[in-house]
Design a protein around this motif. Structure first.
Motif, short mmCIF file in Angstrom:
data_model
loop_
_atom_site.label_atom_id
_atom_site.label_comp_id
_atom_site.label_asym_id
_atom_site.label_seq_id
_atom_site.Cartn_x
_atom_site.Cartn_y
_atom_site.Cartn_z
N PRO A 347 25.71 48.58 57.63
CA PRO A 347 24.42 47.98 58.03
C PRO A 347 23.66 47.35 56.87
O PRO A 347 23.88 47.70 55.71
N ASP A 348 22.76 46.41 57.23
CA ASP A 348 21.83 45.85 56.24
C ASP A 348 20.66 46.80 56.02
O ASP A 348 20.05 46.81 54.96
N TYR A 349 20.33 47.55 57.07
CA TYR A 349 19.29 48.58 56.96
C TYR A 349 19.76 49.80 57.71
O TYR A 349 20.41 49.69 58.75
N ILE A 350 19.41 50.96 57.19
CA ILE A 350 19.78 52.19 57.87
C ILE A 350 18.54 53.09 57.91
O ILE A 350 17.98 53.45 56.87
N ILE A 351 18.10 53.38 59.12
CA ILE A 351 16.86 54.14 59.30
C ILE A 351 17.21 55.42 60.04
O ILE A 351 17.85 55.38 61.09
N ASP A 352 16.83 56.56 59.48
CA ASP A 352 17.04 57.79 60.25
C ASP A 352 15.70 58.33 60.71
O ASP A 352 14.67 58.17 60.04
N ILE A 353 15.73 58.94 61.89
CA ILE A 353 14.52 59.48 62.51
C ILE A 353 14.82 60.93 62.87
O ILE A 353 15.80 61.21 63.56
N ALA A 354 13.95 61.85 62.42
CA ALA A 354 14.27 63.26 62.61
C ALA A 354 13.03 64.15 62.60
O ALA A 354 12.10 63.91 61.83
N THR A 355 13.05 65.16 63.45
CA THR A 355 12.09 66.26 63.32
C THR A 355 12.68 67.19 62.27
O THR A 355 13.25 68.22 62.59
N MET A 372 9.93 58.14 53.87
CA MET A 372 10.56 58.39 52.57
C MET A 372 11.75 57.48 52.36
O MET A 372 12.45 57.11 53.31
N GLY A 373 11.99 57.14 51.10
CA GLY A 373 13.13 56.29 50.79
C GLY A 373 13.03 55.79 49.36
O GLY A 373 12.07 56.09 48.66
N HIS A 374 14.04 55.00 48.94
CA HIS A 374 14.08 54.51 47.56
C HIS A 374 13.46 53.12 47.44
O HIS A 374 13.09 52.71 46.35
N SER A 375 13.38 52.39 48.54
CA SER A 375 12.91 51.00 48.45
C SER A 375 11.42 50.90 48.79
O SER A 375 11.00 51.19 49.90
N ASP A 376 10.64 50.44 47.79
CA ASP A 376 9.19 50.28 48.03
C ASP A 376 8.94 49.25 49.12
O ASP A 376 8.07 49.43 49.96
N GLU A 377 9.74 48.18 49.08
CA GLU A 377 9.54 47.11 50.06
C GLU A 377 9.74 47.64 51.48
O GLU A 377 8.93 47.40 52.38
N PHE A 434 23.85 61.55 50.73
CA PHE A 434 24.90 61.07 51.64
C PHE A 434 24.74 59.58 51.91
O PHE A 434 25.37 59.03 52.81
N ILE A 435 23.88 58.95 51.12
CA ILE A 435 23.72 57.49 51.18
C ILE A 435 24.48 56.92 49.98
O ILE A 435 24.22 57.31 48.83
N ASP A 441 18.87 51.30 48.67
CA ASP A 441 17.65 50.54 49.00
C ASP A 441 17.61 50.05 50.44
O ASP A 441 16.64 49.45 50.87
N LYS A 442 18.69 50.30 51.17
CA LYS A 442 18.71 49.88 52.58
C LYS A 442 18.26 51.01 53.50
O LYS A 442 18.14 50.84 54.70
N TRP A 443 18.07 52.18 52.91
CA TRP A 443 17.87 53.39 53.72
C TRP A 443 16.39 53.80 53.76
O TRP A 443 15.68 53.72 52.76
N LEU A 444 15.97 54.26 54.93
CA LEU A 444 14.61 54.78 55.10
C LEU A 444 14.67 56.00 56.00
O LEU A 444 15.40 56.03 57.00
N HIS A 445 13.89 57.01 55.64
CA HIS A 445 13.88 58.26 56.42
C HIS A 445 12.50 58.47 57.03
O HIS A 445 11.49 58.39 56.33
#
Ligand code: BES
Ligand code: ZN
Ligand code: ZN
Length: 488
Positions: A347-355, A372-377, A434-435, A441-445
């Motif tokens: 993927p170009d972006y990978i977003i996880d959603i979790a309780t 949370m994530g590594h990419s400020d943008e 695990f990223i 920088d494509k990942w967001l939690h």
């Protein structure tokens, strides 16, 4: 609940009752016709304050023109009219910078505020509004047309109804929704929309070497499933993977939760439910992006074959994980699901959603999603989308010290931190292991442990599931990939 707009002045619209917003406590405004009565009632027009005048066929609600206040005020009116005989309400349109934004807010507030989970009630509530009609008057904005307004209502209806569908799924008890039945439901909903579905069972998960995911699921009589849904429009602008934590029940496992904390853990499937909602809404909205929703479905239970504190597991990417607490199970399911998403989707972006963590609720309160994530943008654009969507979100920042807290003596990493503080962030840093480097920088939690399940009604959220995650991610996709998205 249906929301419509008529090409007429408010006065000329037939309705059983009129909803009047009192903006910023301004009782002098020309819309406020029952000033004396309202004053006699002591109505000040405070936010969420309601004055219901049935004999006048008007209901007044205090609000400001902020779009989320409009959602809340509309929901208040709808809720006050529940169990009443009025079927069709009309409402003037409140113009601030952007009428389209307000039209969407009224639509979402009406549909979200009308929600009830009555599937298991022998006696269903009766009455309540069927329809809210907006009037097409007072638009100074030349770019505004009735077609634009109708399109806005349609879009907002899709988003709000999908949020309600997600609420239904999350509210459904764990004796009805377990990994297999969830996978079946997802397959059915996706097939109706022409979304591709692939369901991996426990054998497939073994073949994929998902040792962490499988360990969590092992003690349950209900075997795990990974559901991979794909929406592939022509010429997509990007490829997005949405990975959802789908613990259909989280008892804590051998690190058993105390009874008081176990209740409501049917809501631990909120991330997967949101991911399912997002792909369904994206398809209905015809968003120009390829979306993959990956649902990691398992039940965290106790049993003779349960995974244990001290076990060392091997995840799909080969990393070894020392288990120190079986209640930190979501990150184990997500670790393998994130590896799967990166390998299969690229993927170009990978977003996880979790309780994911109680710590996130401690940090931000019950109303706010942790970003949370590594990419400020990426974080900034998601926070902006949250603001426009009406969902609350805030960043929890990484730093150079926190990752060290996950060190293990015997394995590559521990599944919990050695510190009692900062648990939402260390959980995210665990996921980060695990990223792949190229994807950092494509990942967001998104940790939705706070807002996903509502213990005491707030805003337009009644008791129970809120559908957190759906509106913010849809808004993010629209703001990022739909070009004529000039409305915030
Ligand atoms: N599902 C819970 C997190 C949670 C808590 C969600 C409250 C919603 C409301 C998660 O699996 C969990 O139990 N996390 C533990 C982690 C701990 C053992 C490091 C927690 O937050 O206590
Ligand atoms: Zn847990
Ligand atoms: Zn959990």
């Amino acid at each position: 609940m249906k929301v419509t707009i008529e090409n007429k002045n408010l006065h000329d619209i037939q309705a059983d009752i009129e909803i009047v917003f009192v903006i910023d406590k301004n009782l002098e405004h020309k819309w406020v016709q029952d000033r004396d009565t309202l004053e006699a009632l002591g109505f000040k027009g405070e936010k969420e304050e309601v004055a219901f005048l049935p004999e006048k066929r008007r209901i007044y609600v205090g609000t400001s023109l902020d779009h989320d206040e409009i959602r809340i005020a509309t929901a208040k009116a709808v809720q006050t009219l529940k169990n009443k005989k009025f079927k069709r309400a009309k409402i003037g349109v409140y113009i601030q910078n952007c009428p389209i934004t307000n039209i969407k807010a009224v639509t979402e507030g009406a549909i979200l505020g009308d929600y009830e989970f009555t599937k298991f009630k022998s006696k269903k509530s009766e009455g309540g509004l069927d329809e809210i009609v907006m009037a097409n008057e007072e638009y100074a904005d030349k770019s505004f047309t009735i077609q634009n307004a109708q399109k806005a209502i349609e879009e907002a209806t899709i988003v709000a109804e999908t949020t309600n569908l997600v609420r239904d799924i999350v509210n459904t008890p764990p004796n009805e929704i377990y990994p297999e039945s969830f996978a079946k439901l997802a397959t059915q909903l996706a097939s109706e929309e022409g979304i591709e579905v692939q369901v991996l069972d426990e054998k497939d998960l073994e073949n994929e070497k998902m040792g962490a995911f499988l360990a969590v699921a092992r003690a349950s009589a209900n075997p795990p499933r990974l559901v991979h849904l794909s929406y592939k429009p022509q010429n997509p602008k990007a490829k997005i993977a949405i990975v959802g934590k789908g613990l259909t029940y989280d008892s804590g496992g051998l690190s058993l939760k105390p009874s008081d904390y176990m209740v409501t853990m049917k809501s631990d499937k909120s991330g997967a439910s949101a991911a399912l909602g997002i792909i369904l809404a994206a398809k209905k909205l015809e968003l120009p992006v390829e979306i993959h929703a990956i649902l990691g479905l398992a039940e965290n239970m106790v049993g003779g074959n349960a995974y244990k504190p001290d076990d060392i597991l091997t995840a799909k990417n080969g990393k070894t994980i020392e288990v120190k607490n079986t209640d930190a199970e979501g990150r184990l399911v997500l670790a393998d699901s994130l590896c799967y998403a990166q390998e299969k989707v690229e993927p170009d972006y990978i977003i996880d959603i979790a309780t994911l963590t109680g710590a996130c609720v401690v940090a931000l309160g019950e109303y706010t999603t942790g970003v949370m994530g590594h990419s400020d943008e990426l974080k900034e654009t998601m926070l902006k989308a949250a603001k426009s969507s009406g969902e609350l979100a805030a960043e929890l920042p990484f730093n150079r010290y926190l990752p060290k807290l996950l060190k293990s003596e015997d394995a590559d990493i521990c599944n919990i931190s050695s510190s009692r503080y900062g648990g939402a962030i260390t959980a995210a840093l665990f996921l980060s292991e695990f990223i792949e480097e190229k994807n950092k920088d494509k990942w967001l939690h998104l940790d939705i442990a706070g807002p996903a399940y509502v213990q005491k009604a707030w805003g337009y959220n009644p008791y129970g599931a809120s559908g957190a995650g759906v509106r913010v991610v849809i808004k993010w996709l629209q703001q990022k990939f739909v070009f004529n998205q000039k409305h915030p």
